[in-house]
Scaffold this active site. Sequence first.
Site, short mmCIF file in Angstrom:
data_model
loop_
_atom_site.label_atom_id
_atom_site.label_comp_id
_atom_site.label_asym_id
_atom_site.label_seq_id
_atom_site.Cartn_x
_atom_site.Cartn_y
_atom_site.Cartn_z
N THR A 57 -0.92 0.19 -21.26
CA THR A 57 -1.62 -1.09 -21.38
C THR A 57 -1.10 -1.86 -22.59
OG1 THR A 57 -3.57 -0.07 -20.40
CG2 THR A 57 -3.93 -2.13 -21.60
N ASN A 81 0.53 1.05 -8.08
CA ASN A 81 -0.24 2.27 -8.33
C ASN A 81 -1.28 2.57 -7.26
OD1 ASN A 81 -1.12 -0.15 -9.87
ND2 ASN A 81 -2.96 1.06 -10.20
N SER A 88 4.18 5.17 -19.70
CA SER A 88 2.95 5.83 -20.18
C SER A 88 3.04 7.33 -19.89
CB SER A 88 1.74 5.22 -19.48
OG SER A 88 0.58 5.94 -19.83
N HIS A 91 0.97 9.86 -19.81
CA HIS A 91 -0.01 10.68 -19.07
C HIS A 91 0.16 10.61 -17.56
CE1 HIS A 91 -3.26 7.72 -17.80
NE2 HIS A 91 -2.68 6.99 -18.73
N THR A 123 0.19 3.99 -38.30
CA THR A 123 0.84 5.30 -38.47
C THR A 123 1.19 5.89 -37.12
OG1 THR A 123 -0.39 5.62 -40.50
CG2 THR A 123 0.55 7.60 -39.49
N CYS A 134 -7.25 3.06 -13.05
CA CYS A 134 -8.14 3.06 -14.19
C CYS A 134 -9.56 2.70 -13.81
CB CYS A 134 -7.60 2.12 -15.25
SG CYS A 134 -6.00 2.68 -15.81
N1 PLP Z 1 0.24 0.22 -15.48
C1 PLP Z 1 0.05 0.96 -14.37
C2 PLP Z 1 0.82 0.66 -13.13
C3 PLP Z 1 -0.89 2.00 -14.38
O1 PLP Z 1 -1.08 2.73 -13.27
C4 PLP Z 1 -1.61 2.26 -15.57
C5 PLP Z 1 -2.65 3.31 -15.60
O2 PLP Z 1 -3.40 3.48 -14.69
C6 PLP Z 1 -1.36 1.46 -16.69
C7 PLP Z 1 -0.42 0.45 -16.61
C8 PLP Z 1 -2.07 1.68 -17.98
O3 PLP Z 1 -1.48 2.71 -18.72
P1 PLP Z 1 -2.34 3.45 -19.87
O4 PLP Z 1 -3.41 4.22 -19.18
O5 PLP Z 1 -1.34 4.32 -20.56
O6 PLP Z 1 -2.85 2.38 -20.77
#
Ligand code: PLP
Length: 379
Positions: A71, A152, A200, A202, A238, A328
């Site tokens: 994000t 996504n 990202s 995770h 940091t 999310c």
């Molecule tokens: N962009 C996409 C396509 C995502 O699927 C996600 C998370 O679901 C994000 C951005 C956001 O990433 P983060 O959770 O690391 O902020």
Amino acid sequence: MKVYLDNAATTPMDQEVIDAIIPIMQNNFGNPSSVHSFGRGTRAIIEKARKQVAGYINALPGEIVFTGGGTEADNLALRGAVDDLGVNHIITSKIEHHAVVDTAIAVGEKHNVKVSFVSFDEKGYVEIESIERLLEENKDRKTIVSLMHANNEIGNKLPLKKVAGLCKKYDAYFHSDTVQTMCHYKFDVRELGIDFITCSAHKFHGPKGIGFLYINENLQLKPIITGGAQERNVRAGTENIIGIVGLTKAMEVAYRDLDEHQKHVQGLKSYMIEQLERIIPEVKFNGDPKENSLYTVLNVQFPNTDMDEMLLYNFDIEGIAVSGGSACSSGSNVGSHVLRNIGVDMAKPALRFSFSKYNTKEEIDYTLSVVKDLFAVKV
Ligand code: PLP
């Protein structure tokens, strides 16, 4: 049986990542900005990680800015382009992740930046001609195109190189949110000719709260988070050394075993498609899962029954984690902006199944047995 099929929301951490992080937590607490040996030791670890990360995508170490996740990286690209690169027009799509679409709209309102949206075809692919039309119509503006590599929720992919070529032709910047595809495909930023990409950790078995933005070396952004000279003056604060080491190890593991995992996960997805079509002849898929589609994502449109509202919870009760909305906002398919904007029949219940290398055929068979039980008597 517990089955986790929500890997587009987040993934479990690799044991190798956990093993890499623990000694860092135990031994490397020095602030990387400190000049003494404790600080210098930590700084060396971060710079080594940056070099390694850059290597995986054929970038230069100085082109990698570590952020607090996807994000933030999306925000840095879009806000930075407007603040520092003279951008007064954003071309994006209504099916981007909220990190892009909400940011584009917010920046548009605040800075008097025009925001244009591309159109889609009937399968939910971005119509490439609409990108060119918008670039042509706005030739007098400085444009950034921000379009994700793979969606996504539905998995449809964008031909990055083709779009990068169009952006070059019209002297526009190109940002792609590659959060769902980084470490699931190979990347070569030089060959792509792209200005920014978002990552990202995770989403590929690394820790949460860490990601990076690749920024082409010819572009200079100022920080959107101010208060220190870290990350070569582009991101104050940091450094998250634990996250950076975890992200780097997760990338290493992912790219080491990429072919094997692609094959395994694609196999699970294809099997699930095939079996769902057999069990429920009325089943449909949102997006285009048999064609140019991210192999980790399968968005299924089920026929209506009296349990439409409860479908996700019925899977949950049986121990199966799936998602009804975007990564999310998992929990319900009500209001999926992606499905609505590609013209999907919102009266039909839709669920997203998303797979990882840790899923097994036995888990898919169990999931299919639950589908059978849920639908056999109801349809
Ligand atoms: N962009 C996409 C396509 C995502 O699927 C996600 C998370 O679901 C994000 C951005 C956001 O990433 P983060 O959770 O690391 O902020």
